[in-house]
Design an enzyme around this catalytic site. Structure first.
Site, PDB file in Angstrom:
ATOM      1  N   GLU A 113      10.450   4.261   7.108  1.00  0.00           N
ATOM      2  CA  GLU A 113       9.836   3.028   7.220  1.00  0.00           C
ATOM      3  C   GLU A 113      10.333   2.318   8.516  1.00  0.00           C
ATOM      4  O   GLU A 113       9.382   1.677   9.353  1.00  0.00           O
ATOM      5  CB  GLU A 113      10.003   2.850   5.489  1.00  0.00           C
ATOM      6  CG  GLU A 113       9.893   2.803   4.715  1.00  0.00           C
ATOM      7  CD  GLU A 113       8.424   3.273   4.102  1.00  0.00           C
ATOM      8  OE1 GLU A 113       7.589   2.506   5.241  1.00  0.00           O
ATOM      9  OE2 GLU A 113       8.000   3.720   3.508  1.00  0.00           O
ATOM     10  N   GLU A 127       0.124   2.787   6.798  1.00  0.00           N
ATOM     11  CA  GLU A 127      -0.028   3.938   6.087  1.00  0.00           C
ATOM     12  C   GLU A 127      -0.662   5.008   6.848  1.00  0.00           C
ATOM     13  O   GLU A 127       0.042   6.883   6.343  1.00  0.00           O
ATOM     14  CB  GLU A 127      -0.996   3.425   4.899  1.00  0.00           C
ATOM     15  CG  GLU A 127      -0.527   2.109   4.040  1.00  0.00           C
ATOM     16  CD  GLU A 127       0.861   2.220   3.956  1.00  0.00           C
ATOM     17  OE1 GLU A 127       1.511   3.253   4.075  1.00  0.00           O
ATOM     18  OE2 GLU A 127       1.530   0.811   3.559  1.00  0.00           O
ATOM     19  N   ASN A 170       0.238   7.817  -0.092  1.00  0.00           N
ATOM     20  CA  ASN A 170      -0.149   9.213  -0.412  1.00  0.00           C
ATOM     21  C   ASN A 170      -1.155  10.135   0.787  1.00  0.00           C
ATOM     22  O   ASN A 170      -1.832   9.889   1.218  1.00  0.00           O
ATOM     23  CB  ASN A 170      -0.869   9.109  -2.278  1.00  0.00           C
ATOM     24  CG  ASN A 170      -0.063   7.980  -2.339  1.00  0.00           C
ATOM     25  OD1 ASN A 170       1.147   8.010  -2.855  1.00  0.00           O
ATOM     26  ND2 ASN A 170      -0.741   7.081  -2.856  1.00  0.00           N
ATOM     27  N   ALA A 188       0.718  -1.468  -0.166  1.00  0.00           N
ATOM     28  CA  ALA A 188      -0.040   0.358   0.043  1.00  0.00           C
ATOM     29  C   ALA A 188       1.018   1.635   0.034  1.00  0.00           C
ATOM     30  O   ALA A 188       2.627   1.177   0.369  1.00  0.00           O
ATOM     31  CB  ALA A 188      -1.106   0.077   0.940  1.00  0.00           C
ATOM     32  N   MET A 189      -0.051   2.069  -0.063  1.00  0.00           N
ATOM     33  CA  MET A 189       0.515   4.024  -0.149  1.00  0.00           C
ATOM     34  C   MET A 189      -0.018   5.058   0.612  1.00  0.00           C
ATOM     35  O   MET A 189      -0.822   4.975   0.667  1.00  0.00           O
ATOM     36  CB  MET A 189       0.505   3.736  -1.988  1.00  0.00           C
ATOM     37  CG  MET A 189       1.870   5.416  -2.115  1.00  0.00           C
ATOM     38  SD  MET A 189       3.833   5.151  -1.575  1.00  0.00           S
ATOM     39  CE  MET A 189       3.860   6.824  -1.002  1.00  0.00           C
TER      40      MET A 189
END
Ligand code: PHE
Ligand code: ZN
Length: 898
Positions: A327, A305, A272, A269-270
């Site tokens: 991270e 996320e 943003n 997942a990201m």
């Protein structure tokens, strides 16, 4: 090979950008094959940059349509454009605006970086360097801007239009069948956090009220018809938001938070800003289609996320060498969240299992690199277990060393100081150095030195002096580019346990025997939390007041990512399984004994009959005593180390067939001698009531399924009957898949029939078929390679979908030790051919598959030769992507770890 000439990016060459971008106005006209992007950039020279530098913007496969500076079109002599860059030699020395028009083709974008299509929808992926595939840009994380995005699309095709930040306008485009939406994100951000989505999507939503009383609209968008499968993810999001407020004091900062699930995605997942995009396997769940493990992953990734909003977005990275800053820290935060929501010791064991299986493996391979690398050819190849998982361990060690209160104070200072900036690992550490007054420069070596340290400990009891001394030594093996290693600062949480069960702190695990004098055992080298900071090549610590020989319990809770050698006899380790107050070390003790026996069996040293008897005896009595108190923990205790774990422990001249035989034999022995309690628990824990994914219910299922696995190992007939019955009667995917998995270990018509029926039942459920692909790819029998190539023709398989490719081919290469490492090299040749095919479509995915070769130097010589040949066949190919070229050349390099 092409990569030899590829340029290397080095940390030491970092310099600030020559220009800055304050504002970005994007106008995106979505079209399946010809999307128009007009970017208006408000720019100025950077006072910290070089005064006479040209303006060089990054691009990737771009097609420039128009270019204007301060509103005036530039003539051909005033700039130079290629698909990879846009250069203006004489850029203004004053603030200016640059207007760039590009045309891109999202349908042709199979790399899944930049703007692409998935399931008929439009979506983007910009980390690390994908924004440059949308428009020319200073595509680096230390260039932060405020974005306004106008998205226009066909109303029919894309009724939903989403961007970063808050929605500010929208409507129909007069006289056409198109509509538009305008989104504004007030928080300056790097381009890698940009996102937009357009498509036909279903939605679930709820309102969240933040700790200061602001209302936030939360929404998750999924394929229409699958809305109810997003309920769990939405609940996990709400819990994550509450947790970050409570534990870290962090509040959300926009009016909306959107999550979109897509079925083609390179990673999990990201994050943003305000618009997370997820691989749909980490959003969609129903009892019928998802396992307990899926639910746990969804919860963890939703949290991960979301937590990036502070650790990653509000405070971002100066450059990609600092990737662990966001991270590692965010993995640590999601691990803490899951531990609070579930069982802390069970979660810690799961974390360590992954760390060892993936990060220790990487650290022992030619791909070993520091948590903060010093150079890269392709940044996509550094989204690794080392950066993520070892990065999280460093944060955990820091907290162990300074204590929880100072850790929280340090985090607060870090946020206060670095909010809105692009920071470094040094900025992070200096916050903790400041609040504690400690010098953390030695500790910082964890970011720089690669390889897994080995800590060897010997204990000496002096009955006359009533002392117990522990002698510690440490060393770290050489890794690529780092032949010499220094001593690490290793926090060792420890305690002493008497053979009869009384702990050195006076606590008591066993009423039968108690030695009060243990309460007086003391060691001045331990801090108030029982931690010894071992930061030299050698050191010794002494406990006083120790009347009888104790069993040392070291590295409690796995307080540091190291390999521990401790020459305790099996009986003493099994005493820890029984008596240690530290749950992690109870599990570890059983694993250590099992590992010794497996390694012995695999090497054919001795039959170790008695020892296996002792282990199974200890496991049976553990089950009888403790299994129902914490079933999830018990399931972990009775599960033997994997074949890959054993291979890693052996480390050289590995024979996967011998390991497979050894493990099967042990499972059979344990299954036979514990058959009675196993059957009893299997029956007692039987599926009852409606399914709930909570940790307690999941724990009961995991113990029951671990029992089933051992019962089947003990007796194929019994196992088959039980598994078939469970497969037919299961009310949820966890139990159904577990029984099918047991059946895959039992060759024959029953298994084939079960596999076929399962595939038919779920023919319209791609995420379930992924599990089905994985189970079949992992069958440790001759013929599996043919089965896998056959399944590549299955209508649900697609070479361009990363989930399908990983489920079938990735699982074959990563989970099937015996068949991937076939002595005839067919497994290696197969993977090499797939890597080359996938590389033409999706280099990131190809490079990730290729990392399955990272263990090749550990194999016995015939397999090693076969693997080397397969790797060389890849290396020889012209036009390899930078991703694959980098991995293949590092895999073949000499002089690193063996
Ligand atoms: N930043 C993402 C995460 O860990 C991972 C990711 C990296 C996703 C690159 C896509 C591309 O949360
Ligand atoms: Zn992340």
């Amino acid at each position: 090979m092409r990569t030899d000439t590829q340029q290397i990016v080095r940390l030491e060459d970092y310099r600030p950008s020559d220009f800055l971008i304050d504002r970005v106005e994007l106008d995106v006209g979505l079209h399946p094959t010809a999307t128009r992007v007009v970017a208006t950039l408000t720019m100025r020279p950077n006072p910290e940059g070089r005064p006479d530098a040209p303006l060089v913007l990054d691009g990737d496969e771009l097609n420039l349509k128009a270019l204007a500076l301060n509103g005036r079109s530039l003539s051909a002599e005033e700039f130079e454009a290629s698909p990879q860059s846009l250069t203006i030699a004489q850029a203004p020395r004053q603030p200016f605006t640059l207007t760039i028009e590009t045309e891109i083709n999202p349908t042709a974008n199979t790399k899944l970086m930049g703007l692409y299509r998935s399931g008929g929808n439009y979506c983007t992926q910009c980390e690390a360097e994908g924004f440059r595939r949308i428009t020319y840009f200073l595509d680096r994380p230390d260039v932060m801007a405020v974005y306004t995005t106008r998205i226009e699309a066909d109303r029919e095709d894309a009724p939903v239009l989403l961007g970063n930040g808050n929605p500010v306008a929208g409507g129909v485009v007069d006289g056409s069948d198109r509509h538009y939406a305008v989104w504004h994100d007030p928080h300056p951000k790097p381009s890698y956090l940009f996102a937009l989505v357009g498509g036909r999507l279903g939605r679930v939503s709820k309102t969240f009220t933040t700790m200061s009383g602001r209302a936030v609209d939360l929404a998750i968008y999924v394929e229409p018809g699958k809305e109810s499968r997003a309920d769990y993810a939405l609940d996990a999001l709400e819990r994550s938001m509450r947790w970050d407020e409570r534990v870290f004091g962090r509040e959300y900062d926009l009016d909306v938070f959107n999550i979109v699930a897509v079925s083609d995605f390179n990673m999990g997942a990201m994050e943003n800003k305000g618009l997370n995009i997820f691989n749909d396997k980490y959003v969609l769940a129903s009892p019928e289609t998802a396992t307990d493990m899926d639910y746990a992953h969804i919860e963890a990734i939703i949290a991960h996320e979301y937590f990036h909003n502070w650790t990653g977005n509000r405070v971002t990275c100066r450059d990609w060498f600092q990737l662990c800053l966001k991270e590692g820290l965010t993995v640590f935060r999601d691990q803490e969240f899951s531990s609070d929501e579930r069982s802390r010791p069970v979660h810690r064991i799961a974390e360590v299992k992954t760390l060892r299986a993936r990060q220790f493996l990487e650290d022992a391979s030619p791909l070993a690199h520091p948590v903060r690398p010093t150079q890269y050819r392709e940044i996509n190849n550094f989204y690794t277990a080392t950066v993520y998982e070892k990065g999280a361990e460093i944060v955990r060690m820091l907290r162990t060393i300074i204590g929880e209160a100072d850790f929280r104070r340090g985090m607060d200072l870090y946020f206060e100081r670095c909010d809105g900036t692009a920071a470094t690992v040094e900025d992070f550490l200096s916050a903790f150095a400041e609040v504690t007054g400690r010098d953390l420069s030695h500790f910082a070596r964890w970011y720089e030195q690669s390889g897994t340290p080995r800590v060897t400990v010997k204990g000496h009891h002096d009955p006359d002096a009533k002392t117990f001394r522990l002698d510690f030594t440490q060393s770290t093996p050489p890794t690529p580019g780092q032949p010499e290693k220094g001593a690490m600062a290793i926090p060792v949480a420890l305690g002493l346990v008497a053979q009869d069960g009384s702990d050195q702190d006076g606590s008591d695990q066993d009423d039968s025997a108690q030695d009060r004098s243990w309460a007086n055992a003391a060691c001045e080298r331990l801090d108030s939390r029982g931690v010894f900071l071992f930061d030299k090549p050698q050191d010794s610590i002494t406990f006083t007041g120790v009347t009888s020989r104790p069993v040392p319990s070291l590295l409690r809770g796995f307080s540091a990512p190291v390999k521990l050698s401790l020459d305790l006899p099996n009986e003493e380790l099994l005493a820890l399984l029984r008596h240690d107050t530290d749950a992690f070390n109870r599990w570890q003790a059983a694993q250590t004994v099992a590992m010794r026996l497996l390694v012995g069996l695999a090497k054919g040293v001795d039959a170790a009959d008695q020892d296996i008897g002792a282990l199974s005896g200890a496991l049976c009595s553990f089950m009888g005593r403790d299994a129902l108190a914490d079933p999830a923990f018990a399931a972990l205790v009775v599960t033997l180390p994997s074949e890959a774990d054993v291979a890693q422990e052996i480390g050289q001249d590995v024979d996967p067939d011998a390991i497979h035989r050894a493990r099967s034999q042990m499972r059979q022995r344990i299954g036979r001698s514990c058959a009675q309690p196993l059957q009893r628990f299997y029956d007692a824990l039987s599926d009852s009531g409606p399914y709930s994914p909570d940790a307690a219910s999941a724990g009961r299922r995991s113990l029951r399924n671990a029992c089933l696995d051992l019962l089947a190992a003990a007796d194929a007939g019994t196992g088959e009957a039980l598994a078939v019955r469970q497969l037919e009667s299961a009310s949820n995917m966890t139990d159904r898949l577990a029984s099918l998995s047991v059946l895959t270990t039992l060759p024959g018509a029953v298994r084939e029939e079960a596999i076929a029926r399962f595939g038919d039942r779920y023919r319209n459920e791609p995420l379930v078929l992924d599990k089905w692909f994985t189970l079949q790819a992992a069958i440790p029998e001759d013929g599996t390679l043919e089965r896998v190539t056959g399944l590549m023709q299955h209508p649900a398989f697609s070479i361009s979908n990363p989930n399908r490719v990983r489920a079938l081919i990735g699982s074959f290469a990563m989970l099937n030790q015996v068949q991937f490492n076939r002595a005839d090299g067919a497994g290696y040749r197969f993977l090499a051919s797939i890597v080359l095919r996938v590389d033409e479509l999706n280099p990131q995915l190809a490079a990730r598959l290729l990392t399955a070769f990272s263990t090749w130097r550990m194999m016995e010589s015939a397999r090693r030769a076969q693997a080397e040949q397969a790797l060389r066949s890849i290396a020889q190919k012209p036009n390899l992507s930078r991703d694959v070229g980098d991995i293949v050349s590092r895999s073949l390099e000499e002089g690193g770890a063996k």
